[in-house]
Design a protein around this motif. Structure first.
Motif, mmCIF file in Angstrom:
data_model
loop_
_atom_site.group_PDB
_atom_site.id
_atom_site.type_symbol
_atom_site.label_atom_id
_atom_site.label_comp_id
_atom_site.label_asym_id
_atom_site.label_seq_id
_atom_site.Cartn_x
_atom_site.Cartn_y
_atom_site.Cartn_z
ATOM 1 N N MET A 1 12.991 -113.766 19.953
ATOM 2 C CA MET A 1 13.160 -112.449 19.376
ATOM 3 C C MET A 1 11.806 -111.892 18.925
ATOM 4 N N ARG A 2 11.023 -112.722 18.257
ATOM 5 C CA ARG A 2 9.699 -112.288 17.773
ATOM 6 C C ARG A 2 8.772 -111.972 18.941
ATOM 7 N N ALA A 3 8.873 -112.749 20.017
ATOM 8 C CA ALA A 3 8.032 -112.520 21.189
ATOM 9 C C ALA A 3 8.349 -111.163 21.823
ATOM 10 N N GLN A 4 9.620 -110.777 21.827
ATOM 11 C CA GLN A 4 9.999 -109.481 22.381
ATOM 12 C C GLN A 4 9.423 -108.339 21.551
ATOM 13 N N ARG A 5 9.424 -108.488 20.246
ATOM 14 C CA ARG A 5 8.861 -107.450 19.371
ATOM 15 C C ARG A 5 7.366 -107.310 19.585
#
Length: 99
Positions: A1-5
């Protein structure tokens, strides 16, 4: 999720940089514009700037236009090789240039 942001934020920043780099109001486009191409772009539509305004928009500074070190910065001569019309205008307005 953090990588997508992070990826989304990075893509947005790259997009904003590309869009702002294409705006004729900011003057020189980094790495692609020469002094001659920048001056010609500023003097044609939609803004039709006079030579002094176009030269001030396109002229490079000795500190590579960074805010840091601006105290000792000075304008570099315009490189107007192969543009006798712009050389004449530079002479008329007292701008330093290289032939």
């Amino acid at each position: 999720m953090r990588a997508q942001r992070v990826l989304g934020l990075g893509a947005m920043l790259v997009g904003l940089t590309l869009v702002s780099g294409c705006s004729p109001e900011i003057g020189r486009v980094p790495l692609t514009d020469t002094d001659v191409s920048c001056l010609r772009k500023q003097q044609k539509g939609p803004m039709f700037l006079s030579f002094p305004l176009a030269a001030n928009t396109c002229q490079r500074m000795s500190n590579h236009n960074f805010l840091l070190g601006e105290k000792d910065a000075h304008p570099l001569p315009l490189d107007l090789k192969g543009a006798p019309d712009l050389q004449k205008q530079a002479e008329d307005y007292g701008y330093s240039f290289t032939k």
